[in-house]
Design an enzyme around this catalytic site. Structure first.
Site, PDB file in Angstrom:
ATOM      1  CD  GLU A   1      -3.861  -6.099   2.572  1.00  0.00           C
ATOM      2  OE1 GLU A   1      -4.716  -5.466   3.240  1.00  0.00           O
ATOM      3  OE2 GLU A   1      -2.637  -5.855   2.629  1.00  0.00           O
TER       4      GLU A   1
ATOM      5  CD  GLU B   1      -2.948  -1.171   2.277  1.00  0.00           C
ATOM      6  OE1 GLU B   1      -4.062  -1.708   2.093  1.00  0.00           O
ATOM      7  OE2 GLU B   1      -2.622  -0.659   3.372  1.00  0.00           O
TER       8      GLU B   1
END
Length: 477
Positions: A362, A171
């Site tokens: 995810e 991320e």
């Protein structure tokens, strides 16, 4: 025939800092996570505290054979995890690695391969060595690129042949919103937007350099980037709100654009120009950035809205990247808005933009689970709510596949219960496997299969066909 391709990589995901524990065992150094006992939004401590559940986490460090065996029983084709940088280089700037740390991941990856599970490894998953954060102020310092390069070369050399799929940073677009956890930036005093974007530049160069090194050392490997995806809808049909949503999307797309296109996009150059930001490029940076990724991976949990109306710009609970809550959506217990169709939307947007394979690494539902005894006296969790959430999202993955989107695989987040990154709680559970450990540190660490364990097993076994069958596991209303 299944909508999902035959080689679709079904699996689950964790991060080293959220599952391993053994926070100073076998020569491991401290990471930024060891001084964040309250998660992303909590304040950092000077020293690791006993209330930090990540000190022991779920003890994956000692229990990985049992856990990986259970993943294999579900049918995992891939297991996403991370390497704790401070297990390999305890301080981060040493010349020589910690052999005990390298040996641990040898064992983990060999255990995966024993069951035919491909490891998908994140090189830096919110786990910057604490010494680098406190001594160099993390990624604000260009010397971090060299430390990261040494680490990357070490693990690529060690695990080539054992690991095919790699992600450079987790991320990466969260750095502006969580500077300490994401970027190891320990000194916030006087920190400016200029400093944050310069740190992001250093990470982007390091990521491209890792991609270059990976392609040189492991020609058969695939190196990807990892983005926190949070699609942004205009709050109203007003053109001003549409432009506000576009601007918000640009802040996210920026990182993927550099990873895939190998250069800074024009909209970002304009933003820097209008905000007085001057990114310092080293002479070699422009050429390094041309080393583009093989695939784009991302997390997806929620969507948000954007508006130009300052009176309506109320940030939604739990939204790390900001954003206004969508009045048409329900939310989880932690305020994360549930939007399965947003996953189909973001898959299409990424593929239209990049024309690169995509990997959902995810996605999942954090919820309070209750351990009960089933009719056979076995302990389990009746998590129909999780099954419904995952089923709704996977059906949307199927929709995107029918749109022609090339998707490599799906690893749901927290395939076994882990310590939450955002709140550092254990009661916020995501897994198919219940871990008997509580927020007060009590519990046996025993593992129990939830109802979703058997559901996901059927999903994988049928390559997704069961998602469309009325004979699927009966769900409660």
């Amino acid at each position: 025939m299944s909508i999902f391709p035959k080689n679709f990589l079904w699996g689950g995901a964790v991060a080293a800092n959220q599952c391993e524990g053994a926070y100073q065992e076998d020569g491991k150094g401290l990471s930024v996570q060891d001084v964040l006992p309250r998660g992303i939004r909590g304040s950092r401590t000077k020293l690791p505290t006993e209330e930090n559940l990540k000190r022991e986490a779920i003890d994956f460090y000692h229990r990985y054979p049992q856990d990986i065996k259970m993943f294999a029983e579900m049918g995992f084709k891939v297991f996403r995890t991370s390497i704790a940088w401070s297990r390999i280089f305890p301080k981060g700037d040493e010349e020589q690695p910690n052999e005990a740390g390298l040996e641990f991941y040898d064992r983990v990856f060999e255990e995966c391969r024993k069951y035919g599970i491909e490891p998908l490894v994140t090189l830096s998953h919110y786990e910057t060595p604490l010494y680098l954060a406190e001594t160099y102020n993390g990624w604000t310092d260009r010397r971090m690129i060299g430390f990261y390069e040494r680490y990357v070369r070490t693990v690529f050399k060690r695990y080539r042949g054992k690991v095919k799929y790699w992600l450079t940073f987790n991320e990466i677009n969260s750095l502006l919103h969580a500077p300490f956890m994401s970027g190891g930036i320990a000194n916030m005093q006087g920190l400016t937007e200029q400093d944050l974007y310069q740190a992001a530049h250093h990470e982007l160069v390091a990521s491209a350099l890792a991609t270059k090194i990976g392609h040189e050392m492991m020609p058969d490997a695939m190196i990807g980037c990892m983005i926190l995806s949070m699609p942004t809808y205009p709050l109203t049909p007003s053109p001003d709100d549409v432009i506000a949503a576009m601007d918000a999307e640009h802040r996210n797309y920026f990182y993927g654009d550099v990873h895939v296109r190998g250069k800074y996009p024009g909209y970002m150059k304009r933003y820097f120009r209008e905000h007085g930001i001057q990114i310092q490029f080293a002479p070699e940076d422009e050429e390094i950035l041309k080393n583009t990724v093989d695939f784009v991976s991302f997390s997806y949990y929620m969507s948000v809205c954007a508006t130009s109306d300052p009176e309506k710009q109320k940030k939604g609970l739990g939204n790390l990247l900001g954003g206004v809550p969508n009045p048409t959506l329900k939310a989880s217990d932690w305020g994360w808005q549930i939007d399965p169709k947003g996953l189909c939307y973001v898959l299409n947007m990424f593929y239209d933009r990049y024309q690169k394979p995509l990997f959902i690494v995810e996605n999942g539902l954090g919820a309070v689970d209750v351990l009960v005894e089933d009719e056979n006296g076995n302990k389990t969790v009746e998590d129909d709510y999780r099954i419904q959430y995952l089923k709704d999202h996977l059906i949307q993955v199927g929709e995107a596949i029918q749109d022609g989107v090339e998707i490599m695989g799906y690893t749901s987040w927290g395939c076994i219960d882990v310590v939450s990154a955002s709140t550092a709680e254990l009661k916020k559970r995501y897994g198919y496997i219940y871990v008997d450990r509580n927020d007060d540190g009590t519990g046996t660490m025993e593992r129990y299969k939830k109802k979703s364990f058997y559901w996901y097993q059927k999903v994988i076994e049928s390559n997704g066909e069961v998602l469309y069958s009325e004979e699927d596991i009966n769900l409660s209303e």
